[in-house]
Design a protein around this motif. Sequence first.
Motif, PDB file in Angstrom:
ATOM      1  N   ARG A 145      36.450  25.802   8.303  1.00  0.00           N
ATOM      2  CA  ARG A 145      37.157  25.451   7.066  1.00  0.00           C
ATOM      3  C   ARG A 145      37.382  26.686   6.195  1.00  0.00           C
ATOM      4  O   ARG A 145      38.455  26.870   5.622  1.00  0.00           O
ATOM      5  CB  ARG A 145      36.369  24.395   6.300  1.00  0.00           C
ATOM      6  CG  ARG A 145      36.305  23.035   6.967  1.00  0.00           C
ATOM      7  CD  ARG A 145      35.700  22.000   6.033  1.00  0.00           C
ATOM      8  NE  ARG A 145      35.433  20.753   6.727  1.00  0.00           N
ATOM      9  CZ  ARG A 145      34.231  20.319   7.081  1.00  0.00           C
ATOM     10  NH1 ARG A 145      33.165  21.044   6.783  1.00  0.00           N
ATOM     11  NH2 ARG A 145      34.079  19.176   7.700  1.00  0.00           N
ATOM     12  N   ARG A 156      40.977  28.278   5.202  1.00  0.00           N
ATOM     13  CA  ARG A 156      41.380  28.299   3.793  1.00  0.00           C
ATOM     14  C   ARG A 156      41.625  29.706   3.276  1.00  0.00           C
ATOM     15  O   ARG A 156      42.510  29.938   2.455  1.00  0.00           O
ATOM     16  CB  ARG A 156      40.299  27.617   2.953  1.00  0.00           C
ATOM     17  CG  ARG A 156      40.666  27.439   1.487  1.00  0.00           C
ATOM     18  CD  ARG A 156      39.613  26.649   0.733  1.00  0.00           C
ATOM     19  NE  ARG A 156      38.384  27.398   0.567  1.00  0.00           N
ATOM     20  CZ  ARG A 156      37.225  27.105   1.155  1.00  0.00           C
ATOM     21  NH1 ARG A 156      37.151  26.055   1.958  1.00  0.00           N
ATOM     22  NH2 ARG A 156      36.151  27.839   0.939  1.00  0.00           N
ATOM     23  N   THR A 157      40.854  30.684   3.761  1.00  0.00           N
ATOM     24  CA  THR A 157      40.880  32.032   3.185  1.00  0.00           C
ATOM     25  C   THR A 157      41.500  33.085   4.083  1.00  0.00           C
ATOM     26  O   THR A 157      41.831  34.179   3.612  1.00  0.00           O
ATOM     27  CB  THR A 157      39.453  32.480   2.839  1.00  0.00           C
ATOM     28  OG1 THR A 157      38.704  32.641   4.062  1.00  0.00           O
ATOM     29  CG2 THR A 157      38.761  31.472   1.936  1.00  0.00           C
TER      30      THR A 157
END
Length: 248
Positions: free
Chosen positions: A190, A194-195
């Motif tokens: 995750r 996301r990053t």
Amino acid sequence: MGKTLEGRHALVTGGGTGIGRAIAETLLAEGAAVTVTGRRAAPLAEVQGAYPVEMDVSDEASVVAGIAAARDRNGPVTICVPNAGIAEGATIPKTDAEMWRRIMSINLDGAFHTIRACLPDMEPWGRVIAVSSIAGLKGLKGAAAYTASKHGMIGLIRGLAADHLGRGVTFNALCPGYVDTAIIDQNVDRISARTGMSDADARDVMVGLNPHRRLIEVDEVAAAALWLCSDAARSVNGQAIQIAGGEY
């Protein structure tokens, strides 16, 4: 010297993977008859020597039937380990009612159903060891529902301890920090998505959340569970025991 848990029957929910499996295998090694439960048959079958029972802790009828089957196979349940749980994060504005209920039904209702079904077996000797989380003792940013479910589990344990004083049963909760299980791998995925971080950097983020800068190993949590089953811990009751590398 004999094995310390011969003649005891331990039931571990979520016992096919991660912390639950480590606890099940540790109790098996000490001579307990062990039942492992979960919603998926395949992981349960991998716990050699344990009796596998497919059971959904969020469904009271499933729990009652599953524990009856375990009792028929291994006798009265004298060690109850409500471990099954899910870890999902979201801020409250992004937490809808369905997500809230899903987390509560598995993490908190599941512990209630499991303990309630085992309690008739547990006097004059019993151990209830709930697997909570460091999130049961502090606020976890971005995971208010999960935090609430784990706080609730500790409240349940403390209430039960107060109700059963002097009756031979102890109730305690284990509160691990970030443990090296599949949940960490999911969180790494995750964070990376996301990053844009690499998996290695994302994993370093998870490691850094524990004060001692390493992930907790499942055997550390299992060792604490084994100690709570021992005579040495007979006066330990109503406690939330941190296994978190110095978190407070």
